[in-house]
Scaffold this motif. Structure first.
Motif, PDB file in Angstrom:
ATOM      1  N   CYS A  92       0.901  -1.381   0.102  1.00 24.55           N
ATOM      2  CA  CYS A  92      -0.102   0.066  -0.042  1.00 24.55           C
ATOM      3  C   CYS A  92       0.663   1.430  -0.114  1.00 24.55           C
ATOM      4  N   ILE A  93       0.405   2.306  -1.022  1.00 22.82           N
ATOM      5  CA  ILE A  93       1.085   3.476  -0.937  1.00 22.82           C
ATOM      6  C   ILE A  93      -0.049   4.622  -0.524  1.00 22.82           C
ATOM      7  N   PRO A  94       0.375   5.462   0.507  1.00 25.15           N
ATOM      8  CA  PRO A  94      -0.445   6.249   1.008  1.00 25.15           C
ATOM      9  C   PRO A  94      -0.744   7.717   0.112  1.00 25.15           C
ATOM     10  N   LEU A  95      -1.794   8.225   0.024  1.00 27.01           N
ATOM     11  CA  LEU A  95      -1.992   9.673  -0.544  1.00 27.01           C
ATOM     12  C   LEU A  95      -1.224  10.551   0.124  1.00 27.01           C
ATOM     13  N   PRO A  96      -0.721  11.819  -0.467  1.00 32.94           N
ATOM     14  CA  PRO A  96       0.100  12.583   0.241  1.00 32.94           C
ATOM     15  C   PRO A  96      -0.766  13.406   1.308  1.00 32.94           C
ATOM     16  N   ASN A  97       0.048  13.391   2.509  1.00 29.78           N
ATOM     17  CA  ASN A  97      -0.293  14.304   3.694  1.00 29.78           C
ATOM     18  C   ASN A  97      -1.241  13.347   4.414  1.00 29.78           C
ATOM     19  N   VAL A  98      -1.437  12.260   4.450  1.00 27.69           N
ATOM     20  CA  VAL A  98      -2.189  11.192   5.008  1.00 27.69           C
ATOM     21  C   VAL A  98      -1.766  11.422   6.887  1.00 27.69           C
ATOM     22  N   HIS A  99      -0.613  11.100   6.800  1.00 26.78           N
ATOM     23  CA  HIS A  99      -0.141  11.018   8.381  1.00 26.78           C
ATOM     24  C   HIS A  99       0.096  12.226   8.843  1.00 26.78           C
ATOM     25  N   GLU A 100       0.244  13.488   8.139  1.00 27.39           N
ATOM     26  CA  GLU A 100       0.140  14.794   8.792  1.00 27.39           C
ATOM     27  C   GLU A 100      -1.001  15.173   8.989  1.00 27.39           C
ATOM     28  N   THR A 101      -2.118  14.753   8.277  1.00 29.26           N
ATOM     29  CA  THR A 101      -3.470  15.249   8.510  1.00 29.26           C
ATOM     30  C   THR A 101      -3.809  14.514   9.961  1.00 29.26           C
ATOM     31  N   VAL A 102      -3.837  13.129   9.867  1.00 29.57           N
ATOM     32  CA  VAL A 102      -4.222  12.362  10.833  1.00 29.57           C
ATOM     33  C   VAL A 102      -3.588  13.061  12.077  1.00 29.57           C
ATOM     34  N   ASP A 103      -2.241  13.413  12.137  1.00 24.40           N
ATOM     35  CA  ASP A 103      -1.633  13.995  13.492  1.00 24.40           C
ATOM     36  C   ASP A 103      -2.127  15.411  13.740  1.00 24.40           C
ATOM     37  N   VAL A 104      -2.354  16.278  12.981  1.00 25.50           N
ATOM     38  CA  VAL A 104      -2.893  17.473  13.084  1.00 25.50           C
ATOM     39  C   VAL A 104      -4.182  17.364  13.593  1.00 25.50           C
ATOM     40  N   LEU A 105      -4.874  16.487  13.238  1.00 23.86           N
ATOM     41  CA  LEU A 105      -6.449  16.461  13.663  1.00 23.86           C
ATOM     42  C   LEU A 105      -6.798  15.874  15.114  1.00 23.86           C
TER      43      LEU A 105
END
Ligand SMILES: [Mg+2]
Length: 228
Positions: A92-105
């Motif tokens: 699996c390849i994540p879309l851009p900014n997945v982990h950053e978004t999860v962390d920010v939210l």
């Protein structure tokens, strides 16, 4: 209303399914060099991606079609389904900014959920493959609860796990009917992650091209007191 929970779809929303499936097919054909001869792999991959219908087909149906179209030897479809189930989740390849978004939210104090149509074991392995296994307060998979998006019950199930009402929650997804219409039907706000494969749906509260835009919308809702 201030948003207190953000829920996501998985395939095509957090997972870059198109890139992942292309890479998977390249590797799959390499793992089964005799199956597709004598034509070169790239022609097969191009056609297989067309047949894929953006992942909306059951894999058994998809590979049955491939077996028929390419005249593969009997049993090839079953072998390829097995290969898919064994290898795809780890590719699996994540879309851009997945982990950053999860962390920010998460940092904003929001509860996070995931609602996905699919098989429990496979979807959970995909989450692990994306390093998102422990990122959500609730993970709801259609096979495990016996109903699928856009059925409002699957959204209600997730909201109950998060202990939040629908009007304090937003659902982010790429597929208009199950995701946008499904979320709206269950009373949630809805964000459509644009995907050119689908026609833009009516009724989304917001449209994004990149997941990083989710936090901007959520913050704006807090200031506005709700969508207009
Ligand atoms: Mg999707």
């Amino acid at each position: 209303m201030k948003i207190r929970a953000v829920l996501f779809d998985l395939d095509g929303t957090l997972l870059d399914r198109r890139a992942t499936f292309r890479r998977h097919l390249e590797r799959q054909l390499a793992r089964h060099p005799g199956m597709f001869r004598p034509e070169p792999g790239s022609r097969y991959i191009r056609r297989l991606l067309e047949l894929d219908e953006n992942g909306s087909l059951d894999r058994a149906v998809f590979y049955d079609r491939a077996e028929a179209e390419f005249g593969l030897s009997p049993g090839s479809a079953a072998t390829l389904v097995e290969d898919f189930e064994r290898f795809f989740p780890e590719e699996c390849i994540p879309l851009p900014n997945v982990h950053e978004t999860v962390d920010v939210l998460r940092g904003l104090g929001l509860k996070l959920g995931l609602i996905t149509n699919g098989r429990g074991l496979i979807q959970r392995r995909k989450l692990r493959g994306l390093d998102l296994e422990t990122s959500f307060d609730s993970v709801v998979i259609s096979e495990e609860i016996g109903c699928r998006k856009p059925d409002p019950r699957i959204f209600s199930h997730a909201l109950a796990e998060l202990d939040e009402p629908a009007h304090a929650a937003v659902y982010v997804g790429d597929n208009p009917e199950p995701d946008v219409l499904g979320a709206k039907g269950a009373g949630l706000y809805s964000i459509w992650r644009r995907d050119d494969f689908w026609t833009e749906p009516d009724g989304a509260d917001h449209v994004i091209d990149d997941l990083a835009e989710v936090r901007t919308w959520v913050r704006r809702q807090g200031r506005r007191g709700g969508p207009t």
